[in-house]
Design an enzyme around this catalytic site. Structure first.
Site, short mmCIF file in Angstrom:
data_model
loop_
_atom_site.label_atom_id
_atom_site.label_comp_id
_atom_site.label_asym_id
_atom_site.label_seq_id
_atom_site.Cartn_x
_atom_site.Cartn_y
_atom_site.Cartn_z
N GLU A 179 -2.54 -7.18 7.68
CA GLU A 179 -1.38 -6.74 8.45
C GLU A 179 -1.02 -7.76 9.55
O GLU A 179 -1.91 -8.50 10.01
CB GLU A 179 -1.77 -5.40 9.07
CG GLU A 179 -0.79 -4.72 9.98
CD GLU A 179 0.42 -4.20 9.26
OE1 GLU A 179 1.44 -4.90 9.32
OE2 GLU A 179 0.35 -3.12 8.65
N HIS A 185 0.83 -1.21 0.00
CA HIS A 185 0.00 0.00 0.00
C HIS A 185 0.87 1.26 0.00
O HIS A 185 2.03 1.24 0.42
CB HIS A 185 -0.90 0.00 1.24
CG HIS A 185 -0.11 -0.03 2.52
ND1 HIS A 185 0.46 1.10 3.06
CD2 HIS A 185 0.23 -1.06 3.32
CE1 HIS A 185 1.11 0.77 4.15
NE2 HIS A 185 1.00 -0.54 4.35
#
Ligand SMILES: *[C@@H]1O[C@H](CO)[C@@H](O)[C@H](O)[C@H]1NC(C)=O
Ligand SMILES: *[C@@H]1O[C@H](CO)[C@@H](O)[C@H](O)[C@H]1NC(C)=O
Ligand SMILES: *[C@@H]1O[C@H](CO)[C@@H](O)[C@H](O)[C@H]1NC(C)=O
Ligand SMILES: *[C@@H]1O[C@H](CO)[C@@H](O)[C@H](O)[C@H]1NC(C)=O
Ligand SMILES: *[C@@H]1O[C@H](CO)[C@@H](O)[C@H](O)[C@H]1NC(C)=O
Ligand SMILES: *[C@@H]1O[C@H](CO)[C@@H](O)[C@H](O)[C@H]1NC(C)=O
Ligand SMILES: *[C@@H]1O[C@H](CO)[C@@H](O)[C@H](O)[C@H]1NC(C)=O
Ligand SMILES: *[C@@H]1O[C@H](CO)[C@@H](O)[C@H](O)[C@H]1NC(C)=O
Length: 354
Positions: A223, A118
């Protein structure tokens, strides 16, 4: 006519069949070498921008160059490098299926993976601002600091600009250089990765402006599950409302059942969930070219799992890395169990000195 005892035997057989455990399927991964610049660890201190170097594909010859020319009445060595790579990838899998000595067990499958991190998000900035120690034991556990929010962190302005460059790459550079467009898309369920995938791909002319970019949201791409509020994801219904075209993997839960805010997932457990993602991909998705939008903390373990020559490749925010992965199918192999999570350290309020 069947006797009563034959019928009972048949019934018993059926019951036995039902209780026979389904074979688990696993893959043994390798990364064939000599295809990409990023295999070289010496460039980690200053990794080149993938959008400027055509994803780092080396300009080399392939065993399929000649057959390419035969099939297409073209002098294949004059074809662009990516076009010849794609032909090679196709041939690797085709040769495989045509080989009568291969069965499902032990067959090797090949895919081209694009792994994207990202764009820069608020937790990335805040971690540098507070310093890792203070960040970990105090600030990461808060939803923000009053000025910035990092609960399921959004991208910063800089992060958005990084991803706009990826969008331009896929819009202009990739078609010009015949870089194969992904056939499947997978994305981590965090806000920053969902938005990164959308900004990168959703506006491309390939969808003819109709917004049909439909990546699959995968919990296994999230994550590291740790104390940071940036590791918590929004409920499924909120994600679906914001990205109506996105699809969810089967069993994706409404609430985030994995985040505790108090514990840190072990590196071995994280590597296993990444391997689980790959096993699922190679078993259930026939696409040869696959896009994955996830986190730096997952890309490095993935490189480790597939035996990449540079598993510590320095994947900075908004960057991506391409690789050819070979996966040999093994039936009847059990997945391992990772180390348990550990408790996160907790401290009082702390801050940048000065
Ligand atoms: C990773 O790349 C960034 C940007 O070029 C650089 O600042 C950083 O020092 C690099 N990290 C390592 C470990 O080489
Ligand atoms: C790739 O290498 C071939 C053979 O050396 C050369 O003719 C061609 O121009 C190169 N292509 C690119 C894009 O560098
Ligand atoms: C192109 O190749 C095909 C099959 O190899 C052959 O049948 C055809 O005649 C070729 N066309 C030209 C223009 O050379
Ligand atoms: C599995 O495939 C490899 C080549 O990919 C071959 O060397 C090996 O003999 C095969 N093993 C079995 C059990 O078929
Ligand atoms: C909050 O953190 C940001 C860095 O992410 C920093 O620029 C800002 O000054 C901090 N705000 C307060 C009130 O400390
Ligand atoms: C996703 O991308 C499309 C196309 O660029 C855009 O219209 C839409 O607003 C984006 N959605 C979100 C939630 O960012
Ligand atoms: C986009 O639309 C054009 C014109 O309507 C059409 O020719 C083309 O095939 C479409 N492209 C895709 C990828 O659907
Ligand atoms: C699959 O092949 C491996 C060797 O490649 C073998 O050890 C294993 O028993 C086989 N599994 C099944 C279910 O045939």
């Amino acid at each position: 006519m069947a006797t009563v005892s034959q019928c009972i035997m048949a019934l018993l057989g059926a019951l036995l069949c039902l209780s026979t455990p389904v074979f688990s399927v696993s893959f043994t991964y390798t990364t064939p070498r000599g295809f990409f610049l990023q295999e070289d660890p010496s460039l980690n201190s200053s990794p080149p921008d993938y959008t400027k170097i055509s994803y780092g594909l080396l300009n080399r010859s392939y065993p399929t160059d000649q057959s390419h020319s035969n099939n297409n009445n073209n002098s294949s060595p004059t074809k662009p490098p990516w076009s010849r790579f794609t032909d090679y990838l196709t041939a690797l899998n085709r040769n495989n299926r045509n080989n009568p000595t291969n069965n499902n067990n032990n067959t090797t499958y090949y895919k081209l993976l694009y792994l994207a991190r990202h764009g820069e998000a608020h937790h990335n900035v805040a971690q540098s601002y507070y310093g890792t120690k203070c960040w970990d034991c105090y600030w990461s556990q808060q939803p923000g600091n009053g000025t910035k929010t990092w609960l399921d962190a959004e991208m910063t302005t800089r992060g958005v600009a990084q991803i706009q460059a990826s969008n331009v790459f896929w819009r202009d550079v990739a078609p010009a250089e015949e870089i194969p467009f992904p056939r499947s898309f997978y994305v981590s369920p965090m806000a920053r990765t969902l938005a990164t995938a959308n900004l990168t791909f959703a506006s491309l002319p390939v969808w003819n402006g109709s917004g049909r970019f439909k990546p699959v949201v995968k919990e296994s791409l999230r994550e590291t599950i740790n104390q940071c509020t940036c590791a918590w994801r929004h409920p499924r219904s909120r994600i679906a409302a914001r990205f109506p075209d996105y699809e969810f993997e089967e069993g994706f839960s409404e609430e985030d059942d994995l985040f505790t805010g108090k514990t840190i997932e072990s590196a071995s457990a994280q590597a296993l969930r990444i391997k689980g993602f790959l096993d699922d991909l190679f078993e259930n998705d026939e696409s040869l070219v696959v896009s994955v939008t996830t986190h730096g903390v997952n890309i490095n373990p993935l490189l480790g799992v597939v035996g990449h020559p540079n598993p510590r490749f320095n994947i900075t925010t908004g960057q991506a890395v391409a690789m050819l992965v070979a996966a040999q199918r093994v039936e009847g192999e059990k997945g391992g169990v990772g180390e348990p999570p550990v408790s996160a350290e907790v401290c009082g309020v702390c801050g940048p000195v000065g």
